[in-house]
Design a protein around this motif. Structure first.
Motif, short mmCIF file in Angstrom:
data_model
loop_
_atom_site.label_atom_id
_atom_site.label_comp_id
_atom_site.label_asym_id
_atom_site.label_seq_id
_atom_site.Cartn_x
_atom_site.Cartn_y
_atom_site.Cartn_z
N SER A 101 9.14 -6.02 -3.65
CA SER A 101 8.82 -7.22 -4.41
C SER A 101 7.81 -8.07 -3.66
O SER A 101 7.51 -7.83 -2.49
CB SER A 101 10.09 -8.04 -4.66
OG SER A 101 10.63 -8.49 -3.42
N GLY A 102 7.27 -9.07 -4.36
CA GLY A 102 6.45 -10.06 -3.69
C GLY A 102 5.02 -10.17 -4.20
O GLY A 102 4.54 -9.35 -4.98
N THR A 103 4.34 -11.21 -3.74
CA THR A 103 2.96 -11.51 -4.10
C THR A 103 2.04 -11.18 -2.94
O THR A 103 2.33 -11.55 -1.79
CB THR A 103 2.82 -13.00 -4.45
OG1 THR A 103 3.69 -13.32 -5.53
CG2 THR A 103 1.38 -13.36 -4.81
N GLU A 104 0.94 -10.49 -3.22
CA GLU A 104 -0.06 -10.25 -2.19
C GLU A 104 -1.44 -10.46 -2.80
O GLU A 104 -1.66 -10.23 -4.00
CB GLU A 104 0.07 -8.85 -1.57
CG GLU A 104 0.07 -7.70 -2.54
CD GLU A 104 0.49 -6.38 -1.88
OE1 GLU A 104 0.80 -6.38 -0.68
OE2 GLU A 104 0.50 -5.36 -2.58
N THR A 105 -2.38 -10.88 -1.98
CA THR A 105 -3.71 -11.22 -2.43
C THR A 105 -4.74 -10.50 -1.56
O THR A 105 -4.62 -10.51 -0.33
CB THR A 105 -3.94 -12.74 -2.35
OG1 THR A 105 -2.94 -13.40 -3.13
CG2 THR A 105 -5.32 -13.12 -2.85
N PHE A 106 -5.72 -9.88 -2.22
CA PHE A 106 -6.71 -9.07 -1.51
C PHE A 106 -8.10 -9.70 -1.56
O PHE A 106 -8.50 -10.29 -2.57
CB PHE A 106 -6.77 -7.66 -2.12
CG PHE A 106 -5.55 -6.84 -1.84
CD1 PHE A 106 -5.49 -5.99 -0.74
CD2 PHE A 106 -4.44 -6.92 -2.67
CE1 PHE A 106 -4.36 -5.24 -0.47
CE2 PHE A 106 -3.30 -6.17 -2.42
CZ PHE A 106 -3.26 -5.33 -1.31
#
Length: 450
Positions: A361-366
């Protein structure tokens, strides 16, 4: 061809590369090299079409037929038996349908399609080399037949490709589309004294900043035995191109005559900041499939339209959407739109997933390399974490086309995991989408000092 790969999320997996004859293939969104029961599997259609094979897909029978000249290959999803030139061949693992793409074992590509294969596990790069013979240059009567010609210098200026070499060689020239490019292959040719060593599979590039009709000129040694040099001229906004060639005083000269395509309309911004919002996937590309079998494209469009509604209220922002309906602009078209508009910010919206691990799970930003993109990513990511409360999977450098090839600060947001039951339920809800949209807008405004 047995390899063990770590479990990766969609965005990380897309960083895998396929290099065919020295040229990196452009993979459609969510098409990737995958590991199935310790077998490396690659998307067969991408490879076959780049080899100029004819490929047909029968949705009803789940059959892929590949034809090149008299050679025919027939594969069926889920069946280990394939037919190659009217003979039955057993694959070590059956073709699979993954994210609407048929993948086959790397070993099959090597044995049945005449390609030499390599796998760089550290960099996650598949290297494919076409072992088919290349047309040899005609005899010049100078006694050099059978020897290897050497390229000493490559230049591009004033719509001319100039290649300095030891002896006259007749190249094989091919024009390709999507993107528009001219491929120049020099048989029995290697690199000489060019100030660097280019092993097979590596690429060099020329500076084309003074050539508006050319986005890139790259060159490589993509075959060792026999040696062969390839030069690719990638065109920019060109509707037609003609060329002529000559050999003068030790130099091969390719003259290009290009007709420009229509100039894209640029909005009248009146000093406003231009923001491009890109709801990922769409149309024929559903993206990943969620825990309850909903396509990612629905989520990205719904959230993108909420961001659009908020940004339209900002007097200092000129908003451009890559899509507002269920259509599929290619990744190259999304990049070109943002670059042609000279946008100030590009934001691509996605939902994440990881096959077989519903607990992730979770939010990641590239972002990709540029400090300005990293700053934009850090600011929007902060707002998303505060608004949604999902696990913080951090800001990451990612080699993804829409953020790699755009020329402005650009980010790709993986809001959460659609493969996670709880996060999917939240992400599909109006309330969470409203929070995410406001967080994205707040991040963009903070970055632009509005």
């Amino acid at each position: 061809m047995l390899f063990l790969l770590p479990v990766q999320t969609n965005a990380a997996a897309n960083q895998t590369k396929i290099i065919l004859d020295g040229q990196e293939l452009t993979l459609p969104n969510d098409v990737e090299v995958v590991n199935v029961r310790n077998n490396i599997m690659i998307p067969i259609r991408v490879v076959a079409e780049n080899l100029k094979f004819n490929v047909n897909w029968d949705q009803k029978t789940q059959n892929v037929s590949i034809q090149q000249g008299s050679k025919a290959i027939s594969l069926t999803v889920g069946q280990q038996e394939a037919i190659v030139e009217n003979s039955n061949v057993t694959l070590n693992i059956a073709p699979q349908m993954i994210k609407n793409t048929v993948v086959v074992p790397l070993r099959f590509v090597s044995e049945e399609m005449g390609l030499r294969v390599g796998w760089n596990n550290k960099e996650k790069i598949v290297t494919l080399t076409n072992t088919a013979s290349v047309p040899s240059s005609p005899s010049n009567g100078n006694g050099n037949e059978g020897t290897t010609n050497l390229v000493h210098e490559i230049n591009y200026a004033n719509n001319q490709l100039v290649v300095s070499m030891d002896q006259e060689v007749t190249p094989v020239i091919t024009t390709l589309k999507n993107p528009e490019r001219i491929v120049v292959d020099f048989p029995s040719t290697d690199f000489g004294n060019m100030g660097q060593v280019l092993p097979a599979g590596s690429m060099g590039k020329l500076d084309t900043s003074d050539s508006p009709n050319v986005s890139e000129v790259r060159y490589s040694l993509f075959k060792n035995d026999p040696a062969q040099v390839r030069i690719v001229i990638e065109l920019n906004n060109v509707s037609a191109v003609n060329y002529s060639q000559q050999y003068v005083a030790g130099k091969f000269i390719l003259d290009l005559s290009m007709v420009n395509g229509p100039t894209p309309a640029t909005p009248v911004t009146d000093g406003k900041k231009v923001v491009v919002i890109d709801p990922g996937h769409g149309g024929s590309d559903p993206g990943t499939i969620s825990f309850t079998n909903k396509p990612e494209k629905n989520f990205t469009l719904a959230l993108g339209l909420k961001v659009q509604a908020l940004l339209k209220q900002e007097p200092d922002i000129e908003l451009i959407m890559t899509r507002e309906t269920d259509v599929y602009p290619t990744r190259s078209e999304r990049v070109k739109l943002a670059n042609d508009l000279n946008a100030d910010v590009f934001v691509s919206i996605h939902g994440n997933s990881v096959k077989g691990s519903p607990q992730v799970s979770g939010t990641e930003t590239f972002y990709y390399q540029r400090a300005s993109s990293k700053e934009l990513a850090t600011i929007i990511h902060k707002h998303l974490i505060e608004a949604l409360g999902f696990k913080d999977r951090s800001v990451k450098n990612g080699n993804l086309q829409v953020i790699r090839e755009t020329t402005m600060p650009a980010v790709l947001l993986e809001i959460g995991f659609l493969s996670n039951k709880d996060e999917e339920e939240a992400m599909m809800s109006e309330s969470t989408q409203d929070k995410a949209a406001q967080a994205i807008v707040d991040g963009i405004k903070e970055y632009l000092n509005l």
